[in-house]
Motif scaffolding. Structure first.
Motif, short mmCIF file in Angstrom:
data_model
loop_
_atom_site.label_atom_id
_atom_site.label_comp_id
_atom_site.label_asym_id
_atom_site.label_seq_id
_atom_site.Cartn_x
_atom_site.Cartn_y
_atom_site.Cartn_z
N LEU A 386 0.82 -1.22 0.00
CA LEU A 386 0.00 0.00 0.00
C LEU A 386 0.85 1.26 0.00
O LEU A 386 0.48 2.29 -0.62
CB LEU A 386 -0.92 0.01 1.23
N ARG A 387 2.00 1.26 0.61
CA ARG A 387 2.89 2.42 0.62
C ARG A 387 3.41 2.70 -0.79
O ARG A 387 3.52 3.87 -1.21
CB ARG A 387 4.06 2.19 1.58
N ARG A 388 3.81 1.60 -1.52
CA ARG A 388 4.28 1.81 -2.90
C ARG A 388 3.16 2.42 -3.75
O ARG A 388 3.40 3.33 -4.55
CB ARG A 388 4.73 0.46 -3.48
N MET A 389 1.95 1.95 -3.57
CA MET A 389 0.82 2.49 -4.33
C MET A 389 0.58 3.97 -3.95
O MET A 389 0.30 4.83 -4.81
CB MET A 389 -0.43 1.67 -4.04
N LYS A 390 0.76 4.31 -2.71
CA LYS A 390 0.57 5.69 -2.25
C LYS A 390 1.60 6.61 -2.86
O LYS A 390 1.28 7.74 -3.28
CB LYS A 390 0.66 5.73 -0.72
N PHE A 391 2.87 6.15 -2.98
CA PHE A 391 3.93 6.99 -3.55
C PHE A 391 3.62 7.30 -5.01
O PHE A 391 3.82 8.41 -5.51
CB PHE A 391 5.28 6.26 -3.42
N GLN A 396 1.68 11.39 -9.18
CA GLN A 396 0.70 11.85 -10.15
C GLN A 396 -0.01 13.14 -9.68
O GLN A 396 -0.21 14.07 -10.47
CB GLN A 396 -0.34 10.75 -10.38
N VAL A 397 -0.31 13.20 -8.41
CA VAL A 397 -0.97 14.39 -7.87
C VAL A 397 -0.06 15.61 -7.96
O VAL A 397 -0.51 16.72 -8.30
CB VAL A 397 -1.39 14.14 -6.42
#
Length: 501
Positions: A386-391, A396-397
């Motif tokens: 989940l941390r990799r997905m958050k980074f 992108q943001v």
């Protein structure tokens, strides 16, 4: 003392003595057994009005005269008590009183002033007379004491009249004694200054008596004028609050006395006899009631004694019950001790069972801790994913934010250009509005001038129309007047010719 007695006689001589009412108590005569009295009939209808007289109006002329005299006396007292207030506020009542009553009141005020002045003068003279009398009494007492000391001086036994004082003459003989106290008093009365002072006091008292008589006559004239002038009496009666407290109390007593007198005059001798018989009957009934009350009190005392005996019995029962209650308490204490022993045994057994349950639960806790560690390792691996997905999402943001900032800068520049153009156009609009306001004011002024001119013109036209209408009316009246005049002239001519024929 003589002047004081004379003053009292002069002041009290002008006061008329009041008549004394002699009342005779009549022996009550009981009514006949054959016919009941009026009081009994009224008692059946309304017991509260049993002693009131049957008639409401006075029938005899003598009683009416007595009542009229009494009411006239009350009215005179009301007016007399209001005279000081009337004199203080005479300007307020001059219109309603009239000239004659006002002149009487002014004269009465002057007489009151004279009376007060003479009374003050008499008080001062009496005060000086008392002071002078006290000083003369003191001087006489000292003179008498000196004479007594001279008379009681001792003489020598050998008959030689030698004075006890060296070089002085012997004491005087009884023939040459100084005058006694009575002679000194007579000489003091013969003193011309004291005599003149007494005559002056008597003259002042006579003047005071004359002024008091004038004051009484003036008061009578004022009361007569008030009886004639009903408007003046009504105007004074509205100011009853200014009446002194003593006069108000006297009027209250007089009104109560008037009610008593009216009740006495309305009651006939027969009604008085019936009333006395009724009162005697009520008294007899009261005595009978007192006898009944005494009997009932004896019964009450007997009932109270019975009640006390019963209370004593109940107290014995209560004591017996209290003893039984104490026995029950002792039995309950023994029962509580036995129950407590059984409870201790049960508690030890429950404690052993509790220790077994605690051991079993500890084993379960160890197993659950092992399961918790396994779950923590599994959840850590999920957290890394989940941390990799958050980074990735954050990267992108951030790109989107930079793109948004660039577009916003372009829009800001465009907004500033539009705002500059808007400010220039707004400035031009303000200048145009200023010119429009000036022109609008001028236009309103021109319209107002036109309106005023139009109103003046319309007013002139209306006035001209009224004048034309008036002229037409006047001409029509004038033509009709000429026609009527001509017709009258023809009638006169025709009548003359007929007379000649």
């Amino acid at each position: 003392m003589a002047t004081t007695a004379m003053r009292t006689q002069t002041l009290t001589g002008s006061i008329a003595t009041e008549p004394i009412l002699n009342m005779k108590l009549t022996v009550p005569v009981p009514p006949q057994k054959g016919a009941p009295g009026k009081i009994r009939n009224r008692l059946r209808l309304d017991p509260a009005r049993a002693l009131e007289p049957a008639r409401k109006k006075i029938a005899t002329v003598e009683a009416q005269r007595v009542m009229s005299v009494f009411e006239d006396t009350i009215q005179k007292i009301e007016i007399s008590s209001m005279i000081p207030y009337i004199l203080e506020n005479l300007d307020r009542f001059r219109i309603s009183f009239g000239a004659e009553l006002c002149s009487l009141l002014d004269n009465h005020s002057i007489i009151i002033g004279s009376y007060n002045e003479i009374k003050e003068q008499l008080d001062r003279q009496m005060q000086r007379n008392r002071i002078r009398s006290a000083s003369s009494v003191r001087s006489d007492a000292s003179q008498d004491q000196q004479n007594e000391t001279n008379e009681t001086q001792p003489t020598e036994d050998d008959g030689d009249q030698v004075s006890n004082y060296d070089g002085q003459s012997p004491p005087q003989s009884p023939v040459n004694k100084p005058p006694s106290r009575g002679s000194s008093a007579s000489s003091r009365r013969s003193n011309p200054s004291v005599a003149s002072f007494d005559s002056q006091t008597e003259r002042t008292m006579r003047n005071l008596s004359l002024v008091a008589q004038q004051l009484s006559s003036s008061c009578k004239n004022i009361l007569r004028q008030f009886q004639i002038n009903g408007t003046a009496f009504n105007s004074v009666k509205t100011h009853f609050h200014a009446r002194p407290k003593e006069s108000t109390q006297l009027l209250s007593y007089m009104n109560d006395l008037r009610d008593i007198l009216l009740n006495k005059l309305l009651t006939t001798p027969e009604e008085e006899k019936e009333r006395m018989a009724y009162i005697q009957e009520v008294s007899e009934r009261e005595r009978n009631n007192a006898t009944i009350i005494a009997k009932m009190e004896e019964e009450l005392d007997a009932a109270v004694a019975d009640k006390e005996e019963e209370m004593k019995k109940k107290n014995d029962v209560i004591k017996k019950l209290q003893t039984e209650l104490q026995q029950i308490i002792n039995f309950s204490k023994e029962n509580i001790g036995r129950i407590k022993n059984e409870q201790d045994k049960q508690e030890s057994a429950d404690k052993k069972n509790h220790e077994g349950k605690v051991q079993r639960l500890q084993n379960e806790i160890v197993q659950l801790k092992t399961q918790l560690q396994n779950l923590v390792l599994e959840h850590r691996e999920k957290e890394q994913d989940l941390r990799r997905m958050k980074f990735k999402v954050e990267s992108q943001v951030e790109g989107l934010i930079q793109k948004y900032d660039g577009e916003m800068n372009e829009r800001q520049e465009e907004y500033e250009e539009i705002e500059a153009a808007y400010n220039a156009q707004k400035k031009q609009l303000d200048e145009v509005e200023e010119r429009f306001k000036t022109m609008s004011a001028e236009y309103d002024q021109i319209q107002e001038e036109r309106r005023l001119a139009r109103e003046k013109r319309e007013a002139a036209e209306r006035e001209m129309a009224l004048m034309v209408k008036a002229a037409t009316t006047i001409q029509a009246f004038w033509r009709s007047f000429k026609v009527r005049k001509a017709l009258k002239a023809r009638k006169k001519k025709g009548g003359g010719k007929k007379g000649k024929k």
